[in-house]
Motif scaffolding. Structure first.
Motif, PDB file in Angstrom:
ATOM      1  N   SER A  23     -50.746 106.930 -56.705  1.00  0.00           N
ATOM      2  CA  SER A  23     -50.903 107.751 -57.908  1.00  0.00           C
ATOM      3  C   SER A  23     -51.298 109.185 -57.584  1.00  0.00           C
ATOM      4  N   GLY A  80     -59.524 105.733 -56.267  1.00  0.00           N
ATOM      5  CA  GLY A  80     -60.112 107.012 -55.854  1.00  0.00           C
ATOM      6  C   GLY A  80     -59.149 108.049 -55.306  1.00  0.00           C
ATOM      7  N   SER A  81     -57.846 107.840 -55.462  1.00  0.00           N
ATOM      8  CA  SER A  81     -56.886 108.807 -54.910  1.00  0.00           C
ATOM      9  C   SER A  81     -56.980 110.173 -55.569  1.00  0.00           C
ATOM     10  N   ASP A 135     -65.396 104.838 -63.360  1.00  0.00           N
ATOM     11  CA  ASP A 135     -64.448 103.730 -63.527  1.00  0.00           C
ATOM     12  C   ASP A 135     -65.221 102.439 -63.776  1.00  0.00           C
ATOM     13  N   ASP A 182     -67.998 101.376 -68.199  1.00  0.00           N
ATOM     14  CA  ASP A 182     -67.051 101.773 -69.248  1.00  0.00           C
ATOM     15  C   ASP A 182     -67.388 103.189 -69.721  1.00  0.00           C
ATOM     16  N   ASP A 192     -56.699 109.180 -65.651  1.00  0.00           N
ATOM     17  CA  ASP A 192     -55.581 108.286 -65.329  1.00  0.00           C
ATOM     18  C   ASP A 192     -55.940 106.886 -65.838  1.00  0.00           C
TER      19      ASP A 192
HETATM   20  C1  LIG Z   1     -54.203 103.563 -62.652  1.00  0.00           C
HETATM   21  S1  LIG Z   1     -55.872 103.265 -62.294  1.00  0.00           S
HETATM   22  C2  LIG Z   1     -56.438 104.846 -61.808  1.00  0.00           C
HETATM   23  C3  LIG Z   1     -55.987 105.271 -60.425  1.00  0.00           C
HETATM   24  C4  LIG Z   1     -56.737 106.493 -59.919  1.00  0.00           C
HETATM   25  N1  LIG Z   1     -56.368 107.688 -60.674  1.00  0.00           N
HETATM   26  C5  LIG Z   1     -56.454 106.776 -58.460  1.00  0.00           C
HETATM   27  O1  LIG Z   1     -55.720 107.716 -58.180  1.00  0.00           O
HETATM   28  O2  LIG Z   1     -56.984 106.058 -57.607  1.00  0.00           O
HETATM   29  C6  LIG Z   1     -56.554 103.096 -63.910  1.00  0.00           C
HETATM   30  C7  LIG Z   1     -58.048 102.856 -63.914  1.00  0.00           C
HETATM   31  O3  LIG Z   1     -58.558 103.017 -65.251  1.00  0.00           O
HETATM   32  C8  LIG Z   1     -59.769 102.277 -65.279  1.00  0.00           C
HETATM   33  N2  LIG Z   1     -60.278 102.146 -66.649  1.00  0.00           N
HETATM   34  C9  LIG Z   1     -59.678 101.541 -67.712  1.00  0.00           C
HETATM   35  N3  LIG Z   1     -60.466 101.585 -68.808  1.00  0.00           N
HETATM   36  C10 LIG Z   1     -61.615 102.251 -68.430  1.00  0.00           C
HETATM   37  C11 LIG Z   1     -62.811 102.612 -69.114  1.00  0.00           C
HETATM   38  N4  LIG Z   1     -63.021 102.302 -70.407  1.00  0.00           N
HETATM   39  N5  LIG Z   1     -63.757 103.284 -68.423  1.00  0.00           N
HETATM   40  C12 LIG Z   1     -63.576 103.589 -67.114  1.00  0.00           C
HETATM   41  N6  LIG Z   1     -62.463 103.272 -66.415  1.00  0.00           N
HETATM   42  C13 LIG Z   1     -61.487 102.619 -67.067  1.00  0.00           C
HETATM   43  C14 LIG Z   1     -59.375 100.956 -64.616  1.00  0.00           C
HETATM   44  O4  LIG Z   1     -60.506 100.244 -64.177  1.00  0.00           O
HETATM   45  C15 LIG Z   1     -58.475 101.452 -63.480  1.00  0.00           C
HETATM   46  O5  LIG Z   1     -59.176 101.523 -62.254  1.00  0.00           O
END
Ligand SMILES: C[S@@+](CC[C@H](N)C(=O)[O-])C[C@H]1O[C@@H](n2cnc3c(N)ncnc32)[C@H](O)[C@@H]1O
Length: 200
Positions: free
Chosen positions: A25, A53-54, A74, A93, A115
């Motif tokens: 990502s 974490g990317s 996250d 959350d 994201d």
């Molecule tokens: C596609 S991943 C993100 C990848 C990240 N941008 C990276 O580059 O590593 C989506 C993330 O959204 C998080 N997420 C979903 N709902 C959330 C919330 N209410 N609060 C915090 N994180 C949330 C999920 O746990 C998941 O790790």
């Protein structure tokens, strides 16, 4: 015959692995930032939905260049070893009362990147509704915690609510638009909404 979708995902995944990023990502944010210049060295950045974490690592290495601060939130812990010194990690959350209060405590921010995505169920209506809920909450947080002239990027699953979120963003920012990075998988229905230059 070669499978172009798989070839593309493989090349991004391999590159991420080679460059030390935990997820492919990272190349979506790279592309978004290259064309929209969201983040500069010294900025205070909030990364919502940051794990593994990317995006956080890319912001640290390439955008704030070790100067400034990244608050990375996250539901799950980051998979970065070590966690960069610019990062304040908050696990939980982002929109619960307690965690939101901690994000506010660390603010305000020059840029908010999200994201965040719900666990998908395969039911398009359910998944899109949950994604809209996250997007609306990110916009509400930005209304409160993003500095004037700050920038926002958030992920949303394409569906009914995307236009409404974009409309709200058009009222908040000098410019707001939808953008689909080439690094998104061909079969993905995600899109990114970008708000530039928050109005006073
Ligand atoms: C596609 S991943 C993100 C990848 C990240 N941008 C990276 O580059 O590593 C989506 C993330 O959204 C998080 N997420 C979903 N709902 C959330 C919330 N209410 N609060 C915090 N994180 C949330 C999920 O746990 C998941 O790790």
């Amino acid at each position: 015959m070669a499978n172009s979708r798989r070839d593309k995902s493989d090349s991004y995944t391999l590159r991420a692995h080679k460059e030390g990023y935990p997820a492919r990502s990272v190349y979506k944010l790279e592309e978004i930032n290259a064309s929209h210049h969201l983040i500069k060295p010294g900025d205070r950045v909030l990364d919502v939905g940051a794990a593994p974490g990317s995006w956080t690592l890319f912001v640290h290495r390439a955008l704030i260049k070790g100067q400034g601060k990244i608050v990375s939130c996250d539901l799950n812990p980051l998979r970065l070893d070590p966690v960069p010194p610019t990062v304040v990690e908050i696990t939980g959350d982002a929109f619960s009362k307690e965690i939101r209060a901690r994000l506010v405590e660390e603010g305000p921010y020059d840029c908010i990147i999200s994201d965040a995505a719900p666990m998908t169920t395969g039911n398009r209506t359910v998944d899109t509704t949950r994604s809209e809920y996250l997007a609306e909450n990110v916009v509400a947080l930005a209304a409160e915690q993003l500095a004037v002239h700050g920038n926002l990027v958030l992920k949303i699953f394409q569906g009914g609510g995307q236009e409404a979120v974009l409309k709200t963003m058009r009222g908040m920012f000098t410019k707001a638009k939808a953008f689909k990075p080439k690094a998104c998988r061909d079969d993905s229905f995600e899109i990114y909404l970008i708000g530039l230059d928050k109005k006073a």
